[in-house]
Design a protein around this motif. Structure first.
Motif: not given
Ligand SMILES: Cc1cc2nc3c(=O)[nH]c(=O)nc-3n(C[C@H](O)[C@H](O)[C@H](O)COP(=O)(O)OP(=O)(O)OC[C@H]3O[C@@H](n4cnc5c(N)ncnc54)[C@H](O)[C@@H]3O)c2cc1C
Length: 374
Positions: A30-32, A172-174, A210-212, A225-227
């Protein structure tokens, strides 16, 4: 089999869990910090907000969320000591325009998660005495639950860190996917290191477009974005989740109440704004006026990985034998998480999929691109 997973949000972590359960060795990048992006920022409602507004492909995976997390909590809790609280509060929805369609939808689905009833104000008071008297009607989904997602992520990380077949690389970003013909042969991280695996998974959420360029295929995933706001009230103060006009209140067991949320396309900006936070706050006070007595203890913004119609890409990437996708879950990645990860693990291992894999196949990236040039 050794599998490298890029992205350690809920999609990447649950995929890792499903794969180690099947005997694989997993390296996560993960990059973060693990689990600090959308999956941390989300609300954790274990259902699409108005299920009838979503395609059946989304509901088919989301329906399994509560059951999936109950199962994982039982398994992980003794190892991690973390309870990620599947809080069965039910949900009241006050949008009158949705009553008829919502009740019809509930009647058509035998699944207990989708069951709903129409309530007049006196009945609303019995399930939630804090609802504003201005709200005279609601539809009530008694089975709906929420998961305490920051704790879910802590638990997944802790369990995987303790697992002998897992390595996690944080911060550790890929940067590069090294391809040769139809295979990915290695990935390169920002420190210049190459990492090798048998299979590779992209679970990169809002960053997936990014991978496109490297894969020469357009990936239509954008950050939205969601607050959110967090109130602290006494334990068990609010008895149900509440929703009106796409704004919601989510009570946690200890009295924290998560309120959200906005939708804005502004790139990768995660700054909150006073105007938006006030709008969320007002919408929540309209549902539960007494909330105004309690302090706001935190606010934040997260980036949803939007995709066309919110249907995630799960499965083998077009043109590559050993590259897989689990991204694009938009507003429902927490509730779709367990089923998405199970489906992807089944596909990677050549097992019979438990869900209709074609519905989520990244092959549609390729077909969409062809259609565009026709
Ligand atoms: C405000 C808000 C409210 C929400 N409420 C709900 C809810 O109530 N119920 C629900 O089901 N969903 C909800 N969601 C949606 C849900 O949070 C997302 O759909 C879900 O978390 C996506 O998960 P993910 O693991 O795909 O993405 P992320 O959690 O964003 O994880 C992706 C990870 O990839 C890493 N990454 C990206 N590029 C690279 C790279 N090049 N190298 C290394 N690491 C990389 C990032 O750092 C990140 O940690 C909500 C989202 C938001 C913002």
């Amino acid at each position: 089999m050794h599998i490298a997973i890029i992205g350690a949000g809920v999609s990447g972590l649950l995929t890792a869990l499903e794969l180690v359960e099947r005997g694989c060795t997993v390296t996560l990048f993960d990059q973060q910090q693990t689990g600090s992006a959308a999956s941390w920022a989300g609300g954790g409602i274990l259902s699409p907000m108005y299920p009838w507004r979503y395609p059946q492909e989304v509901n088919a995976l989301a329906r399994y969320g509560k059951q999936g997390y109950l199962k994982w909590n039982e398994k992980l809790k003794p190892v991690t000591g973390i309870d990620f609280e599947i809080h069965e509060t039910g949900m009241l929805i006050f949008d009158e325009d949705d009553f008829e369609i919502g009740l019809d939808y509930a009647h058509q689905h035998l699944d207990p998660m989708q069951q709903a009833e129409y309530l007049q104000h006196e009945q609303i008071e019995q399930v939630n005495s804090l609802v504003s008297p201005q709200l005279q009607h609601a539809i009530y989904f008694p089975q709906l639950a929420n998961v305490r997602n920051p704790r879910l992520l802590q638990s997944l990380k802790s369990y995987l860190q303790q697992h002998p077949n897992v390595i996690i690389h944080e911060h550790c970003p890929v940067t590069d996917l090294n391809t040769q013909q139809q295979r990915l042969v290695a990935i390169r991280t920002a420190d210049g290191q190459q990492h090798f695996a048998d299979q590779y998974v992209l679970a990169t959420g809002a960053w997936s477009a990014k991978w496109s360029e490297q894969l020469e295929i357009e990936i239509p995933v954008q950050p939205v974005q969601g607050q959110m706001l967090l109130f602290k009230t006494p334990k068990d103060w609010l008895s149900t989740m509440c929703m009106n006009k796409v704004m919601y209140l989510i009570p946690r067991q200890d009295g924290h109440i998560v309120c959200g949320s906005s939708m804005r396309q502004c790139g990768f900006d995660t700054q909150t704004t006073n105007v938006t936070l006030e709008h969320i706050q007002q919408a929540c006070f309209e549902m539960v006026p007494e909330l105004a007595k309690f302090p706001i203890i935190k606010s934040w913004a997260g980036l949803r990985p939007s995709s066309p119609e919110g249907i995630p890409y799960i499965g083998q990437m077009p043109q590559f034998d050993n590259l897989w996708a689990n991204f694009g879950h938009f507003r429902n990645g927490l509730c779709m998480g367990p089923a998405s990860a199970q489906l992807l693990a089944e596909l990677i291992m050549g097992q019979t999929p438990s869900f209709n894999a074609e519905d989520y196949s990244p092959q549609r990236l390729y077909e969409d691109a062809i259609a565009l040039y026709k």
